[in-house]
Design an enzyme around this catalytic site. Sequence first.
Site, mmCIF file in Angstrom:
data_model
loop_
_atom_site.group_PDB
_atom_site.id
_atom_site.type_symbol
_atom_site.label_atom_id
_atom_site.label_comp_id
_atom_site.label_asym_id
_atom_site.label_seq_id
_atom_site.Cartn_x
_atom_site.Cartn_y
_atom_site.Cartn_z
ATOM 1 N N LEU A 1 -2.652 -16.317 18.413
ATOM 2 C CA LEU A 1 -1.946 -17.361 17.658
ATOM 3 C C LEU A 1 -0.817 -18.012 18.466
ATOM 4 N N ARG B 1 0.838 -1.214 0.000
ATOM 5 C CA ARG B 1 0.000 0.000 0.000
ATOM 6 C C ARG B 1 0.864 1.251 0.000
ATOM 7 N N SER C 1 9.468 14.934 12.466
ATOM 8 C CA SER C 1 8.144 15.458 12.800
ATOM 9 C C SER C 1 8.029 16.941 12.470
ATOM 10 N N PHE D 1 9.254 10.557 -2.687
ATOM 11 C CA PHE D 1 8.914 11.857 -2.098
ATOM 12 C C PHE D 1 9.914 12.152 -0.992
ATOM 13 N N GLU E 1 4.074 9.462 8.158
ATOM 14 C CA GLU E 1 2.909 10.298 7.805
ATOM 15 C C GLU E 1 2.333 11.027 9.031
ATOM 16 N N GLY E 2 3.233 11.452 9.924
ATOM 17 C CA GLY E 2 2.823 12.099 11.166
ATOM 18 C C GLY E 2 2.679 11.028 12.228
HETATM 19 P P1 TGC Z 1 1.720 25.076 9.519
HETATM 20 O O1 TGC Z 1 2.275 26.416 9.842
HETATM 21 O O2 TGC Z 1 0.679 24.453 10.397
HETATM 22 O O3 TGC Z 1 1.157 25.096 8.013
HETATM 23 C C1 TGC Z 1 1.929 25.581 6.930
HETATM 24 C C2 TGC Z 1 1.000 25.659 5.718
HETATM 25 O O4 TGC Z 1 0.581 24.333 5.341
HETATM 26 C C3 TGC Z 1 -0.842 24.209 5.475
HETATM 27 N N1 TGC Z 1 -1.082 22.857 6.037
HETATM 28 C C4 TGC Z 1 -1.686 21.872 5.384
HETATM 29 N N2 TGC Z 1 -2.260 21.812 4.174
HETATM 30 C C5 TGC Z 1 -2.816 20.654 3.791
HETATM 31 N N3 TGC Z 1 -2.769 19.536 4.551
HETATM 32 C C6 TGC Z 1 -2.191 19.545 5.763
HETATM 33 N N4 TGC Z 1 -2.160 18.422 6.507
HETATM 34 C C7 TGC Z 1 -1.627 20.752 6.240
HETATM 35 N N5 TGC Z 1 -0.977 21.099 7.372
HETATM 36 C C8 TGC Z 1 -0.660 22.397 7.239
HETATM 37 C C9 TGC Z 1 -1.258 25.326 6.401
HETATM 38 O O5 TGC Z 1 -2.593 25.691 6.184
HETATM 39 C C10 TGC Z 1 -0.288 26.416 6.001
HETATM 40 O O6 TGC Z 1 -0.728 26.931 4.754
HETATM 41 P P2 TGC Z 1 -0.436 28.474 4.334
HETATM 42 O O7 TGC Z 1 -1.058 28.605 2.997
HETATM 43 O O8 TGC Z 1 -1.097 29.280 5.411
HETATM 44 O O9 TGC Z 1 1.053 28.641 4.326
HETATM 45 O O10 TGC Z 1 2.934 24.093 9.344
HETATM 46 P P3 TGC Z 1 3.941 23.574 10.380
HETATM 47 O O11 TGC Z 1 5.244 23.525 9.666
HETATM 48 O O12 TGC Z 1 3.883 24.332 11.674
HETATM 49 O O13 TGC Z 1 3.362 22.097 10.543
HETATM 50 C C11 TGC Z 1 3.095 21.544 11.735
HETATM 51 C C12 TGC Z 1 2.951 19.994 11.673
HETATM 52 C C13 TGC Z 1 3.618 19.411 12.882
HETATM 53 C C14 TGC Z 1 1.467 19.673 11.699
HETATM 54 C C15 TGC Z 1 3.585 19.412 10.388
HETATM 55 O O14 TGC Z 1 4.911 19.746 10.324
HETATM 56 C C16 TGC Z 1 3.431 17.905 10.298
HETATM 57 O O15 TGC Z 1 2.401 17.392 9.852
HETATM 58 N N6 TGC Z 1 4.496 17.114 10.704
HETATM 59 C C17 TGC Z 1 4.532 15.677 10.506
HETATM 60 C C18 TGC Z 1 5.517 15.371 9.409
HETATM 61 C C19 TGC Z 1 5.095 14.213 8.576
HETATM 62 O O16 TGC Z 1 3.960 13.739 8.622
HETATM 63 N N7 TGC Z 1 5.990 13.720 7.708
HETATM 64 C C20 TGC Z 1 5.648 12.706 6.786
HETATM 65 C C21 TGC Z 1 6.726 12.535 5.732
HETATM 66 S S1 TGC Z 1 6.236 11.597 4.311
HETATM 67 C C22 TGC Z 1 6.026 10.045 4.868
HETATM 68 O O17 TGC Z 1 6.109 9.732 5.998
HETATM 69 C C23 TGC Z 1 5.691 9.049 3.823
HETATM 70 S S2 TGC Z 1 5.466 7.476 4.457
HETATM 71 C C24 TGC Z 1 5.019 6.541 3.128
HETATM 72 C C25 TGC Z 1 3.551 6.433 2.943
HETATM 73 O O18 TGC Z 1 2.824 7.449 3.004
HETATM 74 O O19 TGC Z 1 3.063 5.314 2.729
HETATM 75 P P1 FAD Z 2 11.033 12.250 15.421
HETATM 76 O O1 FAD Z 2 10.366 13.411 14.794
HETATM 77 O O2 FAD Z 2 12.431 12.431 15.906
HETATM 78 O O3 FAD Z 2 10.132 11.741 16.619
HETATM 79 C C1 FAD Z 2 10.617 10.872 17.641
HETATM 80 C C2 FAD Z 2 9.557 10.811 18.749
HETATM 81 O O4 FAD Z 2 9.369 12.120 19.291
HETATM 82 C C3 FAD Z 2 8.185 10.378 18.225
HETATM 83 O O5 FAD Z 2 7.532 9.591 19.179
HETATM 84 C C4 FAD Z 2 7.466 11.699 18.061
HETATM 85 O O6 FAD Z 2 6.049 11.583 18.106
HETATM 86 C C5 FAD Z 2 8.004 12.465 19.245
HETATM 87 N N1 FAD Z 2 7.829 13.897 19.046
HETATM 88 C C6 FAD Z 2 8.385 14.711 18.126
HETATM 89 N N2 FAD Z 2 7.948 15.967 18.244
HETATM 90 C C7 FAD Z 2 7.062 15.960 19.290
HETATM 91 C C8 FAD Z 2 6.277 16.945 19.917
HETATM 92 N N3 FAD Z 2 6.238 18.218 19.485
HETATM 93 N N4 FAD Z 2 5.508 16.576 20.969
HETATM 94 C C9 FAD Z 2 5.486 15.290 21.391
HETATM 95 N N5 FAD Z 2 6.223 14.302 20.832
HETATM 96 C C10 FAD Z 2 7.003 14.636 19.802
HETATM 97 N N6 FAD Z 2 9.505 10.457 4.931
HETATM 98 C C11 FAD Z 2 9.467 11.014 3.680
HETATM 99 O O7 FAD Z 2 9.667 12.211 3.534
HETATM 100 N N7 FAD Z 2 9.205 10.231 2.588
HETATM 101 C C12 FAD Z 2 8.974 8.899 2.688
HETATM 102 O O8 FAD Z 2 8.728 8.239 1.679
HETATM 103 C C13 FAD Z 2 9.024 8.292 3.990
HETATM 104 N N8 FAD Z 2 8.890 6.935 4.119
HETATM 105 C C14 FAD Z 2 9.136 6.348 5.354
HETATM 106 C C15 FAD Z 2 9.238 4.953 5.433
HETATM 107 C C16 FAD Z 2 9.585 4.357 6.653
HETATM 108 C C17 FAD Z 2 9.747 2.862 6.725
HETATM 109 C C18 FAD Z 2 9.760 5.174 7.810
HETATM 110 C C19 FAD Z 2 10.105 4.548 9.128
HETATM 111 C C20 FAD Z 2 9.658 6.536 7.714
HETATM 112 C C21 FAD Z 2 9.377 7.146 6.484
HETATM 113 N N9 FAD Z 2 9.379 8.552 6.352
HETATM 114 C C22 FAD Z 2 9.301 9.130 5.105
HETATM 115 C C23 FAD Z 2 9.747 9.397 7.492
HETATM 116 C C24 FAD Z 2 8.631 9.560 8.517
HETATM 117 O O9 FAD Z 2 7.649 10.434 8.053
HETATM 118 C C25 FAD Z 2 9.272 10.049 9.809
HETATM 119 O O10 FAD Z 2 9.948 8.937 10.356
HETATM 120 C C26 FAD Z 2 8.268 10.605 10.776
HETATM 121 O O11 FAD Z 2 7.722 11.818 10.291
HETATM 122 C C27 FAD Z 2 8.873 10.845 12.189
HETATM 123 O O12 FAD Z 2 10.075 11.515 12.110
HETATM 124 P P2 FAD Z 2 11.377 10.929 12.914
HETATM 125 O O13 FAD Z 2 11.526 9.511 12.547
HETATM 126 O O14 FAD Z 2 12.498 11.853 12.632
HETATM 127 O O15 FAD Z 2 10.973 10.989 14.433
#
Ligand code: TGC
Ligand code: FAD
Length: 394
Positions: free
Chosen positions: A348, A100, A148, A139, A373-374
């Site tokens: 199991l 997925r 994060s 990505f 993904e957060g």
């Molecule tokens: P913030 O100041 O809150 O927002 C900046 C601008 O972005 C807009 N926005 C969003 N728009 C659409 N969807 C969302 N979920 C959005 N979140 C924020 C917001 O409206 C603003 O827009 P504008 O036009 O006013 O500039 O941004 P921040 O930098 O303070 O963000 C805070 C936080 C913690 C929520 C954000 O950094 C976050 O979500 N962190 C988690 C990081 C994360 O999820 N990484 C994932 C990496 S990719 C991955 O893991 C792929 S795994 C593989 C798979 O998916 O299967």
């Molecule tokens: P950290 O951000 O260092 O977090 C460590 C711990 O601290 C967590 O428990 C977290 O919740 C906690 N923490 C952090 N900040 C706070 C806070 N403010 N308050 C309370 N607790 C907090 N990323 C991409 O860009 N593209 C991809 O394709 C992608 N694929 C992935 C595939 C795999 C197998 C994995 C493991 C990760 C992938 N990621 C990808 C990255 C993924 O999105 C990050 O691992 C994730 O966002 C968490 O970041 P980190 O691992 O640096 O943990």
Amino acid sequence: MHNPAPHGQSDPHDFLEIDRLYTQEERMLRDTVRRFSSDRILPNIADWYEQGATPVELAREIGKLGLLGMHLEGYGCAGASSVDYGIACLELEAADSGIRSMVSVQGSLAMFPIWAYGSEEQKQEWLPRMATGEVIGCFGLTEADAGSDPSGMRTHAKRDGDDWIINGSKMWISNGPFADIAVVWARTDDGVRGFVIPTDTPGFSAPEIKGKLSLRASRTSELVLDDVRVPDGFRLPGVSSMRGPLSCLSEARYGIAWGAMGAARACYETALAYAKERVQFGKPIAGFQLTQAKLVDMMVAINRGTLVALHLGRMKDEGRLTPEQVSFGKFDNVRNALAIARQARSILGGNGITLEYPVMRHMANLETVYTYEGTNEIHTLILGQAITGQAAFN
Ligand code: TGC
Ligand code: FAD
């Protein structure tokens, strides 16, 4: 007035009759993906998981089914509904979260930004071939020191005449080891920008991350960008802030809210069948109250979570879904799926820890799904901010 159904007639595999909430077309799509999964993925997944690699040809086969970027309109994409996309995610993740993930990354994280923020030339160049799986994308947002909080990224792009020079590195990039293009987010003098970079560009490399004990069927890499020079035509012109990458995350998180229920369903179905067969103390372990309590918790959480996913999907198709509502689905469905997988594993017994059954594989995968993904904590804070109006991220 209708007579109630007779007592004891509820289906253990669809207790709340969620099936009735799908259209005929949605059921057909579900059956098609489920058949593909049982013919093509399930017979091989334990081996792929153990070897830490799924053949890239699988992406092309999934492309042939029309599932890559399926919720996007035009440019060779299927133009399916959000509910269709969710159903496909659920069925694929019932096989394995890594499969997925490959589809989420391609459709929601690599194709979506090109579709939403790319120039007409970029869309024409990449999307049709990505929809068939001929071109695979990844990505790059996360960095070693910016997970994060991706707004802390260090990767940067500097203008040099008509070109950009990009330096930095990304971490944990799904599909990275075999991707043909990478959507890389970088800091510039003009805000955070996305670049579509062919992975054979000089200075670009994608060293594979080895030794993963979770999501092993999905390959993961770093991305290293060492003076990577690209023309301005590789920059996504439509966005210049964190809204770019964060909006892609919303697309992928939505699919995960569905997908997690697929992994949970596979664990529940396996545990239910096992509990009815496995005899201890002279009777099937399904006859013990403690086992029933686990199975009931699992069944209730799966029905509830699938209803939530479907509700979010209908809202998304109406154009009303907010990012924090997506967080609700990702947060609650993933934590419940992980709890279900752990319960199933215990039912199991010793057999639960092997690759012969899917449960431990799902459980290990869901540890990643809980984090990427957060993380669970980040979605807690997104929801906390939504209901209190107070940001508690720092
Ligand atoms: P913030 O100041 O809150 O927002 C900046 C601008 O972005 C807009 N926005 C969003 N728009 C659409 N969807 C969302 N979920 C959005 N979140 C924020 C917001 O409206 C603003 O827009 P504008 O036009 O006013 O500039 O941004 P921040 O930098 O303070 O963000 C805070 C936080 C913690 C929520 C954000 O950094 C976050 O979500 N962190 C988690 C990081 C994360 O999820 N990484 C994932 C990496 S990719 C991955 O893991 C792929 S795994 C593989 C798979 O998916 O299967
Ligand atoms: P950290 O951000 O260092 O977090 C460590 C711990 O601290 C967590 O428990 C977290 O919740 C906690 N923490 C952090 N900040 C706070 C806070 N403010 N308050 C309370 N607790 C907090 N990323 C991409 O860009 N593209 C991809 O394709 C992608 N694929 C992935 C595939 C795999 C197998 C994995 C493991 C990760 C992938 N990621 C990808 C990255 C993924 O999105 C990050 O691992 C994730 O966002 C968490 O970041 P980190 O691992 O640096 O943990």
